[in-house]
Design a protein around this motif. Structure first.
Motif, PDB file in Angstrom:
ATOM      1  N   GLY A 116       0.567  -1.727  -0.348  1.00  0.00           N
ATOM      2  CA  GLY A 116       0.155   0.019  -0.025  1.00  0.00           C
ATOM      3  C   GLY A 116       0.737   1.425   0.187  1.00  0.00           C
TER       4      GLY A 116
ATOM      5  N   GLY B 192      -4.148  -1.316   0.902  1.00  0.00           N
ATOM      6  CA  GLY B 192      -4.447   0.588   0.510  1.00  0.00           C
ATOM      7  C   GLY B 192      -3.829   1.042   1.625  1.00  0.00           C
ATOM      8  N   ASP B 193      -4.211   2.268   2.131  1.00  0.00           N
ATOM      9  CA  ASP B 193      -4.117   2.844   3.225  1.00  0.00           C
ATOM     10  C   ASP B 193      -4.561   2.060   3.963  1.00  0.00           C
ATOM     11  OD1 ASP B 193      -2.857   5.326   2.458  1.00  0.00           O
ATOM     12  OD2 ASP B 193      -4.119   6.266   1.072  1.00  0.00           O
ATOM     13  N   ASN B 194      -5.421   2.225   4.358  1.00  0.00           N
ATOM     14  CA  ASN B 194      -6.169   1.528   5.361  1.00  0.00           C
ATOM     15  C   ASN B 194      -7.200   0.739   5.261  1.00  0.00           C
ATOM     16  OD1 ASN B 194      -5.565   3.075   7.892  1.00  0.00           O
ATOM     17  ND2 ASN B 194      -6.462   4.678   6.109  1.00  0.00           N
ATOM     18  N   VAL B 195      -7.708   0.128   4.284  1.00  0.00           N
ATOM     19  CA  VAL B 195      -7.672  -1.046   3.696  1.00  0.00           C
ATOM     20  C   VAL B 195      -7.520  -2.165   3.370  1.00  0.00           C
ATOM     21  CG1 VAL B 195      -9.984  -0.328   3.242  1.00  0.00           C
ATOM     22  CG2 VAL B 195      -8.544  -0.130   1.214  1.00  0.00           C
TER      23      VAL B 195
ATOM     24  N   VAL C 251      -6.378  -1.622  -5.505  1.00  0.00           N
ATOM     25  CA  VAL C 251      -6.839  -0.768  -4.287  1.00  0.00           C
ATOM     26  C   VAL C 251      -5.993   0.272  -4.796  1.00  0.00           C
ATOM     27  CG1 VAL C 251      -6.669   0.313  -2.128  1.00  0.00           C
ATOM     28  CG2 VAL C 251      -6.932  -2.651  -1.984  1.00  0.00           C
TER      29      VAL C 251
ATOM     30  N   ASN D 284      -6.853   6.720  -2.064  1.00  0.00           N
ATOM     31  CA  ASN D 284      -8.208   7.256  -1.249  1.00  0.00           C
ATOM     32  C   ASN D 284      -8.711   6.174  -1.538  1.00  0.00           C
ATOM     33  OD1 ASN D 284      -7.004  10.307  -1.843  1.00  0.00           O
ATOM     34  ND2 ASN D 284      -8.498   9.802  -3.651  1.00  0.00           N
ATOM     35  N   ASP D 285      -8.155   4.695  -1.397  1.00  0.00           N
ATOM     36  CA  ASP D 285      -8.797   3.982  -1.118  1.00  0.00           C
ATOM     37  C   ASP D 285      -9.849   2.965  -1.488  1.00  0.00           C
ATOM     38  OD1 ASP D 285      -7.208   2.561   1.285  1.00  0.00           O
ATOM     39  OD2 ASP D 285      -8.378   3.589   3.082  1.00  0.00           O
ATOM     40  N   GLN D 286      -9.874   4.301  -2.639  1.00  0.00           N
ATOM     41  CA  GLN D 286     -10.321   3.140  -4.474  1.00  0.00           C
ATOM     42  C   GLN D 286     -10.159   1.820  -4.383  1.00  0.00           C
ATOM     43  OE1 GLN D 286     -13.634   5.162  -4.841  1.00  0.00           O
ATOM     44  NE2 GLN D 286     -12.205   6.212  -2.617  1.00  0.00           N
ATOM     45  N   VAL D 287     -11.866   0.959  -5.209  1.00  0.00           N
ATOM     46  CA  VAL D 287     -11.358  -1.029  -5.457  1.00  0.00           C
ATOM     47  C   VAL D 287     -11.625  -0.311  -6.771  1.00  0.00           C
ATOM     48  CG1 VAL D 287     -11.679  -2.711  -4.806  1.00  0.00           C
ATOM     49  CG2 VAL D 287     -11.871  -1.037  -2.826  1.00  0.00           C
TER      50      VAL D 287
ATOM     51  N   SER E 281     -14.197   8.402   3.350  1.00  0.00           N
ATOM     52  CA  SER E 281     -13.625   7.365   4.921  1.00  0.00           C
ATOM     53  C   SER E 281     -13.951   6.807   5.949  1.00  0.00           C
ATOM     54  CB  SER E 281     -12.780   8.745   5.137  1.00  0.00           C
ATOM     55  OG  SER E 281     -13.732   9.212   5.411  1.00  0.00           O
TER      56      SER E 281
ATOM     57  N   LEU F  85     -15.434   2.203   4.524  1.00  0.00           N
ATOM     58  CA  LEU F  85     -14.161   1.869   3.323  1.00  0.00           C
ATOM     59  C   LEU F  85     -14.979   1.045   2.350  1.00  0.00           C
ATOM     60  CD1 LEU F  85     -11.536   2.101   5.573  1.00  0.00           C
ATOM     61  CD2 LEU F  85     -11.682   3.831   4.016  1.00  0.00           C
TER      62      LEU F  85
END
Length: 1213
Positions: free
Chosen positions: A251, A299-302, A340, A343-346, A364, A367
Motif C-alpha cells: 500500500g 491500500g491506506d487503511n483497507v 486498491v 484514496n482506498d478506491q477499489v 473514509s 471503506l
C-alpha cells in the motif's frame, strides 16, 4: 482534479491506460513484449512481461529527472610546488567524496544504465555557502578536515573545490528493462508478481518508493534505492519468509500483505522510515478455510482479498497500529482479482465477463463501499472502427454499454464491381428484432477450437500459441479447416447451454494479400458451433448472449478484438489513479454518449435552419419585452426610498478591559434612494452597568470583513479605517457556522453595493492572502500612488474572493496565478464569489471546486535528568510537554483540531523529519534550553529536546480557480507590463516544490493557464523568483544566494545562463521582487534590501542597501511602488502581526522611498501589487513667474526613460 491514469492488461498481454479525463482505453503501443501484470503509481508504472523480467515506464514530465554527481579535488601547499596534488600519506585522496574516505576520480563515474545520459562535461562549482568564490572555485582551510572558507589566509595549507556533472534519465514514456541482479549477482529465478507503494511511509525524503516482487519459486525480493532522482533503484534484496508466496500487495503506507501457496496470508510488520523492508511476518488465516486465498490487495487503511471460489472479502479493523485487522466480511460479487488505488478506491475484474469494475461509495467513513459498477469505455481501436462505420453498425455497437447483450450473426456479402473478393461480416446487434438462425450442425471432422485459460499465470504462453496458430491459418487454403490444438468439451455438459465465442480462423475467399482475415475468440470452456459454407462464408450463432459474445476482428490491424467486441481483461492497477467517491468520471455513461451521437447523425437539420430559428425566437422575445414595458411607462414610481432591517443575536468581544464575550443584539439597516444609491448602518446593542448602549458603524466606512478561525466560536472581524489604525476591530461571534457565513455574505454585498463595486476584480486589482489562506482583492484608486498625497492605505476597501491559497501573483493584463498550501498551481478564471458567497454574491459560471491540503504541527518537548534521561517531566518554568511552536499553548494529539470545521483529517499523526535544523533518526532536535536554536545531533551541553509531529488535513471549497496540473509549485511570477501593453505570449516563471526553475509557455489572455513548462537548468534548488521590466529575472536559491538570469527575451524566453550575485552582509536571502527598474529582497532575518547600481549595460547592479527590518514579504509593482507585509506593527490598542504597508515617497529620483504607511493588519501573509499600473494624475503647480515660451508641450504617452540619476542608480525600463 488532476488527470491520472488507470492501467490494465488484457488477456493478450496488451497494456492499456485510461485517463480520468478521457473516455477510452489508450493502448501502450511502445510495449514490445506482452505483459502479465502491472503496478502503477502516479509518476511511473512497473510491469512483468512474458519473459518474466521487470520493466519500468516513467511518465514524461516538463521537469526532467536529473541527478547531480559530485566529487572533490583536494590539494596541499608545499614550499616547492605551492598548491599541488602531492598530498601527505595521511591525507585524503586527491579525488574523493566530501568526507575524503572514498576515492572518486572523474573517470570512475559511470552511467547506471543505458537509460541515462550525460547533460554535459564536468565543471567547477563556484558557489560556496551562498557566496561566489574566486575564479577556480577553491575553498581554503588549515588542514583536512576543517572548516573551509572562500578567502585564502596565511595559514591556509590545504584547499579543495567541488566538481559537478549532471546525468538525465531519458527513458520516459517507454518500457525500460530493469536488470534482475541482487547483491551477489543475477537472481536465481524470474519474477511472477510485483507491487509498488510506500510513498507515504514518511514525509522525508520525498519521492521514495517501495517495490516488492515475487519469484516463480515463491521468494520475495525488495528493490532498494528507488526515489525521484533514481527511478530504477539500486538492486534487489531477498526477504526471509515463513513459506512460499504466490502474490504480494504493497500500500501507499506501511501495509504489506502476501498470499502463501497454502492459501493463507502473511502481514509484514516493523515497516518504518529507516526500515522500509520491515522486520517480521505475521500469519493471517484465509477468509474461507475450505477455499484458500489466491489474491490480496491493500491500500491506506483497507485490505481486500479473493479466495479460490472467486469470492471477495473485506478485512475490517485495519489501521497503522493494527496492520493485521480483526476479521473478514464477505462482499457481493465474484472477481478474478482486485486492486486498491489512491484514496482506498477499489477496482476489480469480474470472473464472469472479464470486465473492469469500480467500487462505488468508498469513503473514509465507509471503506467497504456500496456496489460494483462496470467501466464501459471503448478502446482507441474501437473509436477508429466506429468512425468509419455506418449508423446501423454504430447502433449495434451500443450493445456493449448495456447490462445484457443479445448477439446475432448477420451474414452479408459485399461484392466489388472490379472483381474484388467477397467477405463475411459478423455484427453484434442489441436492437435487432429478428430471431437468431438455427445453429448449424457440428461437423465431427472439424477439429474443435482450443480454448485458452486465463485464470492462471500462464496465459501469456497460451496467447502466443494462439497467435502462431492464427498466422498459420491465415496462409492456409480457403477450404481447409484451421489446424488448432483443441480442448475436448462434452456436448451434454450444462456449461454448453451458454456458448461463448470460440477461437476459429476463417481464411479469406481468394487468398490474396489484400483479402481480410477474420477470426473469433472464445476464452471460456464452453461448446462452440462452427460452420464453414461452401463459398467460405462462415456463420456463428450462440444460443444465448453475454458480454463476451462472438465478434470479429481483422488480424492485419494488430488488434486482437473486433470493433464491436467486449475486451477481456486480466489485470488492473489503480495505484496512480487519483479518484474518489465524488469524482466526476466519464467512464460509466458511454452508452448515453454513443446513443446521442447516433441520434445526432440520424437528424437532418442543417445549420442554416438552426440559425434561422434562433433569430426568430430572439425577435419574438425582444418584441414581447418591449410591449410589456411600454404598458407601464405612465406609472409613477411607487416607492422613492426603501428601508429594510435584518436583526440577530451575537456575541461581541468588548473593547475595554477585562475583555470578554458579551451578548449583543445585531442589526443591519439598509436603505436606497431614488437614484439607486444604497447605504446602510451596522448597530450593536449591549448593556453596560444596567444601561442600554449601542455601537454603530456606517457600511460605507467598513474596509474589510475577515473570518477569524477559533476553536470554540464562529467569529469574524469588522474593520473600519479608524479601527485599522487602532489594530482593534469589531469582533463578533455567531451561534453557528451557517449563521456566520450568512452575515458575512450579506455584509459583503452591502459594502460592495454602497461603494458601487460589482462583478469580478479588475485587471489592476491588488491581491492579498491571509495566513489562513483567505483571498482578498482591492480596487486601487488613481491617487493610491500619488505623490506627495497618496490615498491612505487604511482606507482601502478589501473584499473576499472564494478559494484557498498560500500566495497569489498577477499582472496588469489580468493573468492571475495562485499556489496552494499543497503546492498545487491554480489559475484565475475571471469569476467572483464562490466559497461562502452564493447567489447574487457570486458569478454563475467560472466557479470550480478547489481543494487544499496543509499540515498541522505540534511539538513534543522533553528535558534530561541524571536518573531517567530524557523524559516528559520538565521544570515548573518549562513550556508544556506537548505544545505549539512557541510553547505557550498546550497542544496534544487528542485536543488538537483542524484549523476550522471546513477542514477534515486525512492522515494520522506522524513524525516530521523535514524541520529546519535537521533531526536524528527518531526525529529529535536538541538544545541547551527552551527556547533556543535547535540542531539534529546531541552534545554534552544539550539538556532539552523536541520533535515535531505533523498531521494532514484537507479543505474542499469553491472559487474562480482552475487547477494547472501536474507539477506542484512553490513560487510563481508573471512579467510586469503597463495597462495598455500587449505582450503575447506572457512570460511566466515558477519554481517547483523540488526547487526546479520553470518557464511557462503559451500563456496568453485567452489561455492564461498556458500549454507546457520549459525546464531551466540550475546547479542547486531555488525557492523564490521574480521577473520585472525588460524581462529581468532574479531568483533566490535555497542556500540564500541570489542569481540573475541573463539574456531573457521574447526570442529566448529561458535566457542563457545564471549570474551569481553576492548576498548583502552575509545574510541568507529569502524572497525577491523585481519592479520596472528596481529590485528588492528580504533576508531570513526580516531585513529589506534595495539593489543599487542597476543600468542597462550592467543589470546585475553593484551593491545592496538596507532599507528597514521587520519585513515578512515584499512586492514591487510596475510603477516601482513598494508594498510589504510587516511582521509586527504596534497600534493604539493592540499589536498586529502581518500588516500590509505601503512605501511612501517612491519617485524616479528617490526609488527607495521615505517612510511607511500602515494598512490592514493582523494575520496577513502575502500581497501582490504587480497588477496595479494606474498612474496617479499629475498635479501641475502654478508657476510663480509667467511663462516666456508659451504653453508647455503636451505630455508624451511614452514611458519616461531614466538613463542616469544623481545618486548613481542608472536604470532603464
Amino acid at each position: 482534479m488532476p488527470v491520472s491514469l488507470l492501467w490494465a492488461v488484457d488477456v493478450y498481454g496488451r497494456v492499456y491506460s485510461l485517463s480520468t479525463g478521457g473516455q477510452q482505453w489508450e493502448q501502450c503501443h511502445d510495449a514490445v513484449l506482452e505483459f502479465k501484470r502491472v503496478t502503477a503509481v502516479q509518476q511511473c508504472c512497473w510491469g512483468i512481461a512474458c519473459d518474466h523480467h521487470i520493466y519500468l515506464n516513467v511518465h514524461s514530465s516538463d521537469v526532467p529527472i536529473r541527478y547531480q554527481e559530485e566529487t572533490y579535488e583536494n590539494q596541499r601547499w608545499n614550499p616547492k610546488d605551492n598548491f599541488s596534488d602531492h598530498l601527505l600519506p595521511s591525507d585524503r585522496w586527491h579525488w574523493s567524496d566530501i568526507t575524503g574516505l572514498e576515492h572518486q576520480p572523474l573517470d570512475s563515474f559511470l552511467l547506471p544504465s543505458t537509460n541515462w545520459e550525460w547533460e554535459g562535461d564536468w565543471y567547477v562549482d563556484e558557489n560556496f555557502g551562498g557566496e561566489p568564490t574566486e575564479k577556480g572555485g577553491w575553498t581554503y582551510a588549515m588542514d583536512f578536515p576543517a572548516t573551509y572558507m572562500k578567502d585564502k589566509k596565511w595559514n591556509s595549507c590545504v584547499r579543495r573545490r567541488r566538481w559537478i556533472r549532471y546525468r538525465r534519465y531519458k527513458a520516459t514514456d517507454t518500457w525500460a528493462k530493469i536488470p534482475s541482479e541482487g547483491q551477489s549477482g543475477p537472481l536465481p529465478d524470474p519474477f511472477n508478481d510485483i507491487s509498488c507503494g510506500g510513498w507515504e511511509i514518511s514525509e522525508e525524503p520525498r519521492g521514495r518508493l517501495s517495490l516488492w516482487a515475487v519469484s516463480l519459486q515463491g521468494k520475495v525480493w525488495f528493490r532498494d534505492g528507488i526515489h525521484h532522482h533514481s527511478p530504477e533503484g539500486d538492486g534487489w534484496e531477498e526477504v526471509s519468509l515463513p513459506g512460499e508466496v504466490v502474490q504480494i500487495s504493497c500500500g501507499p503506507g506501511d501495509l504489506v500483505w502476501a498470499v502463501l501457496w497454502e492459501g493463507q496470508l502473511i502481514v509484514r510488520e516493523g515497516i518504518t522510515r529507516d526500515s522500509p523492508q520491515g522486520s517480521s511476518w505475521v500469519v493471517v488465516d484465509s477468509p474461507n478455510p475450505e477455499a484458500g486465498a489466491i489474491h490480496v490487495a491493500v491500500g491506506d487503511n483497507v485490505v481486500w482479498a479473493v479466495t479460490k471460489d472467486n469470492k471477495v472479502w473485506f478485512r475490517r479493523g485495519i489501521n497503522s497500529h493494527n496492520p493485521c485487522g480483526s476479521g473478514w466480511i464477505g462482499m457481493v460479487g465474484e472477481m478474478v482479482m482486485v486492486n486498491v488505488g489512491l484514496n482506498d478506491q477499489v477496482w476489480g475484474i469480474s470472473c464472469v465477463d472479464r470486465a473492469v469494475y469500480f467500487r462505488q461509495g468508498v469513503t473514509s467513513s465507509e471503506l467497504s463501499g456500496k456496489a460494483w459498477k462496470v467501466v464501459n469505455v471503448p478502446r482507441d481501436g474501437d473509436i477508429r472502427s466506429h468512425s468509419s462505420a455506418s449508423i446501423s453498425s454504430l447502433h449495434s455497437a451500443g450493445c456493449f454499454f448495456s447490462d445484457e447483450v443479445q448477439a446475432q450473426s448477420v451474414m452479408s456479402e459485399d461484392s466489388d464491381t472490379e472483381g474484388g473478393p467477397q467477405r463475411a461480416v459478423l455484427e453484434v446487434g442489441a436492437c435487432s428484432s429478428s430471431p437468431p438462425p438455427e445453429p448449424p450442425p457440428i461437423d465431427p471432422d472439424i477439429p474443435k477450437p482450443r480454448i485458452p485459460k486465463v485464470t492462471s499465470d500462464s496465459f501469456i504462453s497460451e496467447m502466443l500459441s494462439d497467435r502462431e496458430a492464427k498466422q498459420e491459418g491465415a496462409t492456409a487454403a480457403t477450404t481447409a479447416s484451421p489446424s488448432i490444438p483443441e480442448e475436448e468439451v462434452a456436448l451434454g455438459e450444462p456449461e454448453a447451454k451458454c456458448p461463448l465465442p470460440a477461437l476459429v480462423l476463417s481464411p479469406s475467399l481468394s487468398g490474396g494479400l489484400g483479402d481480410p482475415q477474420w477470426s473469433n475468440v472464445d476464452l471460456e470452456e464452453t461448446q462452440t458451433h462452427l460452420a464453414v459454407g461452401p463459398a467460405g462464408v462462415r456463420g456463428d450463432s450462440p444460443d444465448t448472449c453475454s458480454l463476451s459474445s462472438v465478434a470479429t476482428y481483422t488480424l492485419c490491424q494488430g488488434d486482437p478484438y473486433g470493433a464491436d467486441e467486449h475486451p477481456l481483461w486480466a489485470w488492473v492497477s489503480g495505484g496512480g489513479c487519483g479518484v474518489n467517491c465524488h469524482s466526476q468520471l466519464n467512464w460509466f455513461n458511454s452508452a448515453t454518449a454513443l446513443a446521442s451521437s447516433v441520434q445526432s447523425m440520424s437528424l437532418s437539420i442543417s445549420p442554416a435552419q438552426t440559425a434561422a430559428w434562433r433569430k426568430q425566437i430572439f425577435e419574438q422575445l425582444s418584441e414581447r419585452s418591449k410591449r410589456e414595458m411600454d404598458h407601464f411607462k405612465h406609472y409613477e414610481q411607487a416607492i422613492e426610498q426603501s428601508v429594510w432591517v435584518k436583526k440577530g443575536t451575537m456575541q461581541w468581544w468588548r473593547d475595554w478591559k477585562p475583555h470578554k464575550w458579551v451578548d449583543v443584539r445585531f442589526a443591519l439597516e439598509q436603505f436606497s434612494g431614488p437614484e439607486g444609491n444604497q447605504d446602510g448602518i451596522l448597530f450593536l446593542y449591549y448593556n453596560f452597568n444596567e444601561e442600554k448602549k449601542y455601537l454603530h458603524a456606517f457600511i460605507n466606512e467598513v474596509t474589510i470583513l475577515v473570518p477569524v478561525l477559533n476553536d470554540s466560536k464562529h467569529t469574524f472581524a469588522v474593520y473600519t479605517a479608524e479601527r485599522t489604525k487602532q489594530r482593534w476591530p469589531i469582533r463578533l461571534a455567531a451561534a453557528t457556522e451557517v449563521e456566520m457565513h450568512d452575515w458575512l455574505a450579506l455584509l459583503s454585498v452591502s459594502c460592495c453595493d454602497s461603494r458601487g463595486i460589482q462583478g469580478p476584480p479588475s485587471k489592476q486589482a491588488i491581491w492579498s492572502v491571509t495566513c489562513k489562506g483567505d483571498i482578498f482583492v482591492c480596487e486601487p484608486s488613481p491617487s493610491l500612488e500619488a505623490c506627495p498625497y497618496p490615498t491612505p492605505c487604511d482606507q482601502m476597501f478589501w473584499r473576499q474572493v472564494g478559494g484557498h491559497l498560500r500566495l497569489v501573483e498577477c499582472n496588469s493584463l489580468g493573468v492571475v496565478w495562485g499556489v496552494g498550501y499543497d503546492h498545487t498551481a491554480w489559475v484565475y478564471t475571471g469569476g467572483y464569489g464562490g466559497g461562502i458567497f452564493q447567489g447574487l454574491a457570486s458569478s454563475t459560471d467560472n466557479i470550480y471546486t478547489q481543494t487544499d491540503v496543509k499540515c498541522v504541527y505540534i511539538y513534543e518537548n522533553q528535558r534530561w535528568n541524571p536518573v531517567t534521561g530524557y523524559t516528559n517531566r520538565g521544570l515548573p518554568t518549562d513550556r508544556y510537554m506537548w505544545s505549539d511552536a512557541t510553547g505557550l499553548q498546550e497542544c496534544t494529539k487528542a485536543n488538537t483540531k483542524p484549523p476550522s470545521p471546513h477542514w477534515t483529517w486525512i492522515a494520522d499523526w506522524t513524525i516530521d523529519y523535514g524541520i529546519s535544523g535537521g533531526t536524528d533518526r527518531e526525529g529529535w532536535q536538541y538544545a541547551a534550553d527552551f527556547p533556543t536554536s535547535y540542531h539534529g545531533h546531541k552534545t554534552l551541553k544539550d539538556f532539552v529536546r523536541r520533535r515535531r509531529w505533523a498531521r494532514k488535513c484537507k479543505l474542499t471549497t469553491t472559487g474562480p480557480w482552475q487547477e494547472v496540473p501536474p507539477i506542484p509549485l512553490s513560487d510563481v511570477t508573471i512579467v510586469l507590463c503597463g495597462a495598455q501593453s500587449s505582450v503575447e505570449p506572457i512570460p511566466l516563471w515558477a519554481i517547483s516544490n523540488k526547487g526546479d526553475v520553470l518557464c511557462r509557455l503559451g500563456v496568453t489572455l485567452l489561455t492564461p493557464a498556458g500549454t507546457s513548462w520549459l525546464h531551466v537548468g540550475t546547479d542547486q534548488p531555488f525557492k523564490s523568483i521574480s521577473i520585472g521590466g525588460a524581462n529581468q529575472v532574479w531568483a533566490i536559491a535555497r542556500d540564500g544566494s541570489a542569481f540573475y538570469r541573463g539574456s531573457v527575451s521574447s526570442e529566448s524566453p529561458a535566457g542563457d545562463c545564471w549570474y551569481h550575485i553576492p548576498c548583502p552582509g552575509r545574510q541568507k536571502l529569502q524572497q525577491v521582487s523585481v519592479g520596472r527598474t528596481s529590485v528588492y529582497t528580504v533576508d531570513q532575518n526580516g531585513n529589506l534590501w534595495f539593489r543599487q547600481g542597476l543600468t542597462p549595460s550592467y543589470p546585475q547592479g553593484s551593491s545592496w542597501e538596507h532599507i528597514c527590518n521587520n519585513v515578512r514579504k515584499v512586492s514591487v509593482g510596475p510603477l516601482d511602488q513598494v508594498w510589504i507585509i510587516a511582521d509586527k506593527v504596534q497600534g493604539s490598542h493592540s499589536l498586529s502581526c502581518g500588516t500590509v504597508c505601503h512605501r511612501l515617497g517612491v519617485q524616479p529620483m528617490e526609488p527607495k522611498g521615505q517612510s511607511w504607511d500602515y494598512g490592514i493588519g493582523g494575520g496577513w501573509d502575502h500581497i501582490t501589487v504587480r497588477g496595479n499600473s494606474i498612474e496617479a494624475p499629475r498635479v501641475r503647480m502654478p508657476s510663480l513667474t509667467p511663462s516666456l515660451t508659451g504653453p508647455p508641450p503636451p505630455r508624451s504617452l511614452l514611458p519616461v526613460m531614466i538613463t542616469e540619476m544623481e545618486n548613481g542608480n542608472a536604470v532603464r525600463c
